[in-house]
Design a protein around this motif. Sequence first.
Motif, short mmCIF file in Angstrom:
data_model
loop_
_atom_site.label_atom_id
_atom_site.label_comp_id
_atom_site.label_asym_id
_atom_site.label_seq_id
_atom_site.Cartn_x
_atom_site.Cartn_y
_atom_site.Cartn_z
N PHE A 14 1.20 -1.44 -0.45
CA PHE A 14 -0.37 0.16 -0.08
C PHE A 14 0.66 1.05 -0.30
N LYS A 23 1.25 3.39 -2.37
CA LYS A 23 0.63 5.44 -2.65
C LYS A 23 1.71 6.28 -3.30
N GLU A 26 1.67 6.75 -6.38
CA GLU A 26 0.44 7.32 -7.19
C GLU A 26 0.71 9.20 -7.12
N MET A 27 0.85 8.92 -5.23
CA MET A 27 1.26 11.12 -5.55
C MET A 27 2.24 11.44 -5.97
N GLY A 28 3.17 10.47 -7.08
CA GLY A 28 3.89 11.33 -7.97
C GLY A 28 5.53 11.70 -7.80
N PHE A 29 5.81 10.29 -6.53
CA PHE A 29 7.45 10.82 -5.82
C PHE A 29 8.45 10.31 -7.13
N THR A 48 -0.43 5.83 3.79
CA THR A 48 -0.69 7.18 3.17
C THR A 48 -0.01 8.90 3.61
N GLU A 49 0.03 8.70 4.92
CA GLU A 49 1.44 9.01 5.10
C GLU A 49 3.10 9.40 5.86
N SER A 74 3.55 9.96 2.06
CA SER A 74 3.87 11.55 1.74
C SER A 74 5.55 11.51 2.79
N THR A 104 8.50 13.72 1.20
CA THR A 104 8.88 14.79 1.49
C THR A 104 9.86 14.63 2.87
#
Lengths: 413, 165
Positions: A40, A44, A47-50, A139-140, A143, A147
């Motif tokens: 997962f 994600k 999908e977030m584009g990283f 999801t976090e 991210s 980042t």
Amino acid sequence: MGQTIIEKIISRNVGHAVRPGDIVTVNVDRVMIHDIFIPFVADKFEEMGFSKLWDPNRVVLIYDHLVPASQVDDTRHFRVGNAFVEKYGLMHIHRSDGICHQLMTEALYVKPGDIVFGTDSHTTTYGCVGAFSSGIGYTEMASILGTGTLWIKVPETIRVEIEGELPANVTSKDVILTLIGDLRADGATYQALEFCGDTIERMSVASRMTMSNMAVEAGAKCALFTPDEKTAEYCEIELTERERSLVGDPDASYVRTIHYRAEDFVPVLACPSQVDNIHPVSEFAGTAIDQVFIGSCTNGRLEDLQRAAAVLKGKKVAPFVKLIVTPASRKIYNQALEDGTFAVLAEAGAIITHPSCGLCCGRTGGILSDGERVVATNNRNFLGRMGTSKVEIFLASPATAAACAAAGKIVEP
Amino acid sequence: MSETFTGKVWTLGDDIDTDIIIPTEYLALKTVQDMAPYAFSPLRPELAAQIQPGDVIVAGKNFGCGSSREQAPEIIKALGVRCVIARSFARIFFRNAINNGLLLIENSDLRDAVTEGDTIEVCVGEKIVHKDREFPIASLPQNLMDILNAGGLVKAMRRLNGLEG
């Protein structure tokens, strides 16, 4: 104005003094992802584009919940994980070394004062060495991988002071279960726990781990212990002013202070099916049982296995009772082999397994069915967690669990 | 977001944990759609099939306590649940729900007032109306509304990476 431990850690991270309720963005020191959620996280993340990790050296991937695979689909998690390692250059991966929360401190990924997030609620465990660590969703996590940052709300702190000598048959498991019973399952939601007092100072890092591990069962965001010489030895660091200063200031502001006399504790059980349903073991004395589980990230460390062995030395597990023992890591497995702990447990009739999460979450081996009763040292007794929803799970210390295994019924250690 | 909607109520108790929302044994199924039929199965095996899109869950305190499994809010969303109203939410579940665009509302009084099958009206950030009685609700902090308004954290990050306007 003084600060609590968590306020100090966050203030240092963001470079200015923070207060409870502030919403700040922190720089993350380390993250942990385990096998259940890696597919997962990987989805994600892309999908977030990283396209690259913020820092591969700060990411740890651990296979523990599904090792070894018990369902065909489980192997997909390892394939996805291995591909993610290859594609993004992860540097730290453990494929069968033990349970994530044991490995993160044991393999020296976490140091006092660090901010660490993991895809597992029991990530609170690393508070045992004075780190701010907490569980998040995938999801976090995705991210953060991109980042290196996460927003958090600075929590209020509950101070828990414990002073005196614990009775001989009481362990830190009984202490944390008692606290959860007093706070209730939501009593520390969004808040930090901070432990202090001479009882805490005398505890081993392993005993403190049991307590920080279970803090989330009262809803806590984290649970912190001040780093001391034992912490330094465990983390293989020199204790400097930076670590020593991670102590609650006398004029810090606490939302609540709870004081316990260590002598007042008794062996307790978390009774079906809530972790805050706490009763003295003596109230259930004589209740027949079918299985005993000693292990998990809560109580699968060497001192836990040694305590169980001390109780079971020269005895046999009662007929019809299965005793399953799971060390928290390969290192502990080897230590228990070498010091004779496993020989004593095996002689008593224990089934000794590889280090993993399997039994604790009803995922591999040791499944129970309707009407059966288990005494277990793990951290959750939720409905259906170790088999069907009609299984009764009693959580206890390793000493209590071992005594129950020998007696074939619930007894005080 | 001054959105208003009505929904049929399903009631649940206190401390609805993530093992009840989705047991660990189903977590390795491929998609949340595959897992959704098993939602709440340890407690109410029939419930997942009964919930209709647009329905609302009204629960007691500490909803979503337990593990960090993000499938918990995702599955509730996949069942079509419009929002979850509870006396309080566990911390990780709360973050996961917001990140997946599932609306959560804290309210202490509604749970005792409603019966399963009732219809309620929700004015987001303002109030809940049930049988002519109004229950005021708080609005979320701005940083959380930003994530919800972006459609969840994935979309917020896609925007950061220049993939969405």
